[in-house]
Design a protein around this motif. Structure first.
Motif, PDB file in Angstrom:
ATOM      1  N   TYR A 147     -12.118  10.912  64.616  1.00  0.00           N
ATOM      2  CA  TYR A 147     -11.033  11.303  65.379  1.00  0.00           C
ATOM      3  C   TYR A 147     -10.744  10.045  66.254  1.00  0.00           C
TER       4      TYR A 147
ATOM      5  N   SER B 191     -11.091  18.704  66.788  1.00  0.00           N
ATOM      6  CA  SER B 191     -12.296  17.665  67.319  1.00  0.00           C
ATOM      7  C   SER B 191     -13.342  18.598  68.217  1.00  0.00           C
TER       8      SER B 191
ATOM      9  N   ALA C 249      -7.547  15.036  67.481  1.00  0.00           N
ATOM     10  CA  ALA C 249      -7.687  15.139  65.817  1.00  0.00           C
ATOM     11  C   ALA C 249      -6.283  14.676  65.279  1.00  0.00           C
TER      12      ALA C 249
ATOM     13  N   SER D 244      -9.075   7.687  59.110  1.00  0.00           N
ATOM     14  CA  SER D 244     -10.096   8.551  59.497  1.00  0.00           C
ATOM     15  C   SER D 244     -10.050   9.455  58.215  1.00  0.00           C
TER      16      SER D 244
END
Length: 204
Positions: free
Chosen positions: A84, A118, A125, A165
């Motif tokens: 994140y 998250s 997120a 990510s």
């Protein structure tokens, strides 16, 4: 003459006594009725026992066997790293997440789902509003098809962090050698219009 009558009378008396001694005693009506009742009760008890209704040793083990035959849960639980960013979108933050799955496809789907939450007010997120439509793994390549709503689009910095990510989360699975990211089933030059999107993305 009197002697003759006396002898005849004695013979008759002996015959009468002999006949009386030869008769067998009859069972009383009360005893016969009681015996018949006892026999009927015994027969009824034996019949019930033989039918397996009252005898616990003959009861069907169906319930016990049914419990034994229930399939065990074959899902696997694994702790993975999910990524994140901070609220300023300056860098990625790694967070440990637990996922459960019963197949490789479910494993990748669960990993992608962690990117959408998250579980922290301090972390953002990056894939929260993206719709993951399908996941397919074949010959070391993981194909991920998404839908990208307008509210899921980020700036240049956010797009770069989002792709990083995604790659770091999925490349932690050693069998994944490349990632093909599609938008509504098609390859696009850029995910959000800022960064060039490789087809496929590979390990650095």
């Amino acid at each position: 003459m009197s002697k003759k009558y006396l002898v005849s009378g004695m013979l008759i008396l002996l015959l009468v006594l002999s006949a009386g001694c030869g008769q067998k005693p009859q069972a009383s009506p009360g005893n016969s009725q009681n015996n018949a009742t006892d026999n009927a009760t015994e027969n009824s008890t034996n019949s019930t026992t033989n039918n397996g209704v009252s005898d616990p040793t003959t009861a069907s083990p169906g319930n016990s066997q049914e419990n034994q035959d229930k399939p065990a849960d074959n899902s696997t639980t694994k702790t993975i790293d999910s990524y994140y960013t901070d609220d300023q979108m300056l860098e990625l933050k790694k967070v440990s997440k637990d996922i459960s799955y019963s197949s490789d496809t479910e494993k990748y789907e669960a990993a992608l789902k962690t990117l959408q939450n998250s579980s922290s007010t301090e972390l953002f997120a990056l894939w929260e509003k993206v719709v993951f439509k399908s996941v397919k793994f074949e010959n070391g390549e993981l194909t991920v098809d998404i839908t990208l709503p307008d509210e899921a689009r980020l700036g240049a910095g956010g797009e770069s962090l989002a792709l990083d990510s995604l790659k770091q989360t999925l490349f932690q699975f050693s069998e994944v050698k490349s990632i093909e990211l599609l938008v509504d089933g098609a390859q696009v030059e850029s995910l959000m219009g800022h960064e060039e999107l490789e087809h496929p993305m590979t390990r650095n």
